[in-house]
Scaffold this motif. Structure first.
Motif, PDB file in Angstrom:
ATOM      1  N   CYS A 177       0.868  -1.167   0.000  1.00 20.66           N
ATOM      2  CA  CYS A 177       0.000   0.000   0.000  1.00 20.66           C
ATOM      3  C   CYS A 177       0.909   1.223   0.000  1.00 20.66           C
ATOM      4  CB  CYS A 177      -0.917   0.006   1.222  1.00 20.66           C
ATOM      5  SG  CYS A 177      -0.137   0.583   2.755  1.00 20.66           S
ATOM      6  N   LEU A 178       0.348   2.397  -0.251  1.00 17.37           N
ATOM      7  CA  LEU A 178       1.227   3.558  -0.377  1.00 17.37           C
ATOM      8  C   LEU A 178       1.782   4.024   0.972  1.00 17.37           C
ATOM      9  CD1 LEU A 178      -0.958   5.790   0.495  1.00 17.37           C
ATOM     10  CD2 LEU A 178      -1.590   5.712  -1.898  1.00 17.37           C
ATOM     11  N   GLY A 179       1.272   3.455   2.067  1.00 12.49           N
ATOM     12  CA  GLY A 179       1.906   3.615   3.375  1.00 12.49           C
ATOM     13  C   GLY A 179       2.127   5.047   3.822  1.00 12.49           C
ATOM     14  N   CYS A 183      -0.560   8.404   3.921  1.00  8.99           N
ATOM     15  CA  CYS A 183      -1.657   7.858   4.719  1.00  8.99           C
ATOM     16  C   CYS A 183      -1.273   7.954   6.182  1.00  8.99           C
ATOM     17  CB  CYS A 183      -1.938   6.407   4.350  1.00  8.99           C
ATOM     18  SG  CYS A 183      -3.281   5.719   5.335  1.00  8.99           S
ATOM     19  N   PHE A 185      -2.572   6.500   8.594  1.00  8.94           N
ATOM     20  CA  PHE A 185      -2.803   5.247   9.325  1.00  8.94           C
ATOM     21  C   PHE A 185      -1.579   4.324   9.291  1.00  8.94           C
ATOM     22  CE2 PHE A 185      -7.595   5.439   7.992  1.00  8.94           C
ATOM     23  CZ  PHE A 185      -7.784   6.527   8.827  1.00  8.94           C
ATOM     24  N   ALA A 186      -0.628   4.618   8.435  1.00  5.95           N
ATOM     25  CA  ALA A 186       0.488   3.685   8.203  1.00  5.95           C
ATOM     26  C   ALA A 186       1.287   3.462   9.486  1.00  5.95           C
ATOM     27  CB  ALA A 186       1.397   4.203   7.103  1.00  5.95           C
ATOM     28  N   ASP A 219       0.938  -4.171   3.925  1.00  5.61           N
ATOM     29  CA  ASP A 219      -0.132  -3.220   4.221  1.00  5.61           C
ATOM     30  C   ASP A 219       0.251  -2.448   5.476  1.00  5.61           C
ATOM     31  OD1 ASP A 219      -2.301  -3.330   2.358  1.00  5.61           O
ATOM     32  OD2 ASP A 219      -2.668  -5.385   3.027  1.00  5.61           O
ATOM     33  N   GLY A 220       0.102  -1.138   5.415  1.00  4.38           N
ATOM     34  CA  GLY A 220       0.506  -0.299   6.536  1.00  4.38           C
ATOM     35  C   GLY A 220      -0.395  -0.413   7.748  1.00  4.38           C
ATOM     36  N   CYS A 221      -1.631  -0.906   7.554  1.00  4.47           N
ATOM     37  CA  CYS A 221      -2.556  -1.065   8.671  1.00  4.47           C
ATOM     38  C   CYS A 221      -3.581  -2.127   8.298  1.00  4.47           C
ATOM     39  CB  CYS A 221      -3.237   0.273   9.007  1.00  4.47           C
ATOM     40  SG  CYS A 221      -4.637   0.662   7.939  1.00  4.47           S
ATOM     41  N   ASN A 223      -6.517  -2.037   7.397  1.00  2.00           N
ATOM     42  CA  ASN A 223      -7.435  -1.774   6.272  1.00  2.00           C
ATOM     43  C   ASN A 223      -7.017  -2.549   5.023  1.00  2.00           C
ATOM     44  OD1 ASN A 223      -9.277  -0.069   7.540  1.00  2.00           O
ATOM     45  ND2 ASN A 223      -8.018   1.735   7.187  1.00  2.00           N
ATOM     46  N   CYS A 224      -5.759  -2.876   4.938  1.00  2.00           N
ATOM     47  CA  CYS A 224      -5.265  -3.779   3.886  1.00  2.00           C
ATOM     48  C   CYS A 224      -5.537  -3.285   2.467  1.00  2.00           C
ATOM     49  CB  CYS A 224      -5.843  -5.186   4.067  1.00  2.00           C
ATOM     50  SG  CYS A 224      -4.864  -6.180   5.176  1.00  2.00           S
ATOM     51  N   CYS A 225      -5.041  -2.126   2.145  1.00  2.00           N
ATOM     52  CA  CYS A 225      -5.288  -1.562   0.812  1.00  2.00           C
ATOM     53  C   CYS A 225      -4.603  -2.344  -0.309  1.00  2.00           C
ATOM     54  CB  CYS A 225      -4.888  -0.092   0.785  1.00  2.00           C
ATOM     55  SG  CYS A 225      -5.970   0.896   1.822  1.00  2.00           S
TER      56      CYS A 225
HETATM   57  S1  SF4 Z   1      -3.435  -0.219   4.310  1.00  2.00           S
HETATM   58 FE1  SF4 Z   1      -3.715   1.270   5.947  1.00  2.00          FE
HETATM   59  S2  SF4 Z   1      -1.772   2.410   5.899  1.00  2.00           S
HETATM   60 FE2  SF4 Z   1      -1.912   1.404   3.921  1.00  2.00          FE
HETATM   61  S3  SF4 Z   1      -2.902   2.914   2.589  1.00  2.00           S
HETATM   62 FE3  SF4 Z   1      -4.504   1.572   3.414  1.00  2.00          FE
HETATM   63  S4  SF4 Z   1      -5.301   2.660   5.178  1.00  2.00           S
HETATM   64 FE4  SF4 Z   1      -3.294   3.565   4.701  1.00  2.00          FE
END
Ligand code: SF4
Ligand code: HEM
Ligand code: HEM
Ligand code: SF4
Length: 438
Positions: A177-179, A183, A185-186, A219-221, A223-225
């Motif tokens: 994810c773009l982390g 974002c 949330f990362a 994934d940074g959080c 939410n698993c983008c």
């Molecule tokens: S997975 Fe979490 S940290 Fe990564 S882009 Fe999505 S919301 Fe942001």
């Protein structure tokens, strides 16, 4: 004038969504005109023939690509997906139509200069058609001939400082994810570790040495983008260990209607005024939140870090400061023995360069095990099913932990090791008979 009549796919030029047929036709026309005087290295009309063979497939309701195709570049065992049309006389422009996977930058950030450079190369040596991007992450160059493969590879490497991606029974192209790039949330720098592990394991990526494919996603959080939990054999999912940071003033601003919930994600419909009880507290999966006397409280030990409250009130709630990731293993598609999502192996680990602990205590022990024990074309998830989660814990050295299971087993078919049982497994029936006659 188009080379082939395409009445069926022409219908896909109407409607509001960007039409791939219109775009294909545009590229076909651009190649026919050749205003830039490009010395095309594959048939100039390959896009017309692609439209033609696609139209034929629409008519027949079946594919017109032959089975398989084994092509590549010297030094590597993967990166190119060979493909040949099964109607080469009718569509000579796509008699060869190989796909090249090109390693993408983490987070897929580009400069126009870079994109123009790869386009110049691909217009000359390929079809001019791409997939931005493949589901694994790669930039996909769609359609060229065998003699062009080394040429494209040479130019990528020497002029653009750019490598191929992975294919075959190896480490595939990692993606993220773009982390932290954009974002809040990362919980770790997804791009940095994605890039680092891609470089660290270039050998495993370019030269297949595994029983089957293996994928990393970051994934940074939760939410698993990038959908790591569903689409990678080893999933990195950011999380934290301390308290969610609460800005009580901002909470009041949400309640007062000054800030839209979910950053306005549901603004297209009238859901009534924001109700913190209904939309946050009552929806918390562990019911660990409370709003009393104008103050929001979270009972951290009960919070499973599901992200819901943070997603709803991003300006009032922030992930904690003690950040890291959970590592999960074994996700795969249905073939052979059924689809799997990843299962938790490491509840929490710090994700800091140079990532030595992750490499030495997680990735490499898993590979050592699976490379020896995995059957031909058996994904890690299937090996875990066949030999058991305990085996994975043994080879990685992680201790069994209640967080690794959703529920304990209900069947009593429990295996014990001989040294866990007083007296072991070697028993003498005659000893038994002394006390129990037949
Ligand atoms: S997975 Fe979490 S940290 Fe990564 S882009 Fe999505 S919301 Fe942001
Ligand atoms: C008063 C008589 C009996 C009592 C109190 C009794 C009790 C039990 C108990 C508590 C278990 C364990 C169940 C579990 O693991 O969940 C069990 C298992 C078993 N019993 Fe009995 N039992 C009795 C008679 C018998 C008889 C007469 C037989 C055979 C003819 C028998 C055969 C078995 C077998 C084969 C199992 C293992 C089942 C399995 O592992 O799934 N039992 N018994
Ligand atoms: C020809 C006769 C029999 C055949 C082919 C047979 C076959 C089997 C098979 C295939 C299993 C499953 C094993 C497993 O899941 O690993 C089983 C389990 C079992 N059988 Fe039989 N069986 C026979 C006779 C009997 C008899 C006569 C009894 C009892 C008097 C019995 C009691 C059991 C029990 C209790 C189990 C469960 C064992 C366990 O849970 O570990 N069986 N049998
Ligand atoms: S992150 Fe999820 S579990 Fe934790 S307090 Fe918020 S809603 Fe509840």
């Amino acid at each position: 004038m188009a080379k082939h009549e395409t009445p069926l796919i022409d219908q896909l030029e109407s409607g509001p969504w960007p039409s791939f047929v219109s775009d294909l036709k545009q590229e076909a026309e651009s190649r026919a005109k050749n205003e830039k005087n490009i010395e095309y290295q594959i048939p100039q009309d390959c896009c017309d023939d692609l439209l033609g063979v696609l139209e034929l497939s629409y008519k027949h309701g079946r594919t017109h690509w032959k089975h398989g195709g084994i092509v590549g570049v010297f030094g590597y065992g993967g990166g190119v997906i060979g493909r040949y049309c099964d109607q080469p006389e009718m569509f000579p422009g796509v008699a060869h139509f190989h796909t090249m996977r090109v390693s993408q930058p983490a987070g897929k950030y580009y400069t126009t200069k870079y994109i123009e450079d790869i386009c110049d190369l691909w217009e000359r040596r390929g079809s001019g058609l791409t997939n931005m991007h493949g589901a694994t992450g790669d930039i996909i160059f769609l359609g060229t001939t065998t003699p062009q493969l080394e040429e494209v590879f040479w130019e990528l490497g020497h002029n653009l400082n750019q490598d191929l991606g992975g294919s075959g029974s190896n480490l595939r192209t990692p993606s993220d994810c773009l982390g932290e790039s954009r974002c809040e949330f990362a919980c770790f720098d997804t791009q940095a570790i994605c890039h680092d592990l891609t470089n660290e394991y270039q050998d495993e990526l370019h030269r297949p040495a595994f029983p089957y494919k293996f994928k990393f996603k970051f994934d940074g959080c939760p939410n698993c983008c990038v959908a790591a939990i569903a689409r990678s054999d080893l999933a990195f999912i950011g999380t934290w260990r301390d308290d969610i940071r609460i800005d009580q003033e901002a909470v009041k601003a949400y309640i007062g209607g000054e800030i839209p919930p979910n950053a306005g994600a549901h603004a297209g419909r009238d859901w009534g005024p924001f109700d913190i009880q209904k939309e946050v507290i009552d929806l918390c999966p562990t019911k660990c939140m409370r709003y009393e006397d104008g103050k929001l409280e979270i009972n951290t030990p009960e919070c499973t870090r599901c992200m819901h409250c943070i997603n709803v009130m991003p300006r009032a709630l922030r992930v904690g400061n003690d950040k890291g990731a959970s590592l999960m293993v074994g996700a795969k598609a249905p073939i052979l023995d059924g689809a799997q999502m990843a299962t938790l192996l490491v509840p929490f680990i710090k994700v800091e360069p140079p990532y030595t602990e992750i490499k030495e205590t997680v990735i490499e022990p898993i590979w050592d095990w699976w490379m020896e024990e995995g059957k031909n074309r058996e994904r890690l998830g299937e090996l875990i099913k066949r030999e058991g989660m305990q085996k994975l814990l043994e080879v990685t050295g992680f201790k069994a932990d209640p967080r690794m299971i959703q529920e304990p087993r209900s069947n009593p078919y429990v295996f014990w090791k001989a040294d866990e049982v007083p007296g072991g497994f070697e028993r003498d029936i005659n000893e038994f008979r002394k006390f129990h006659q037949r």
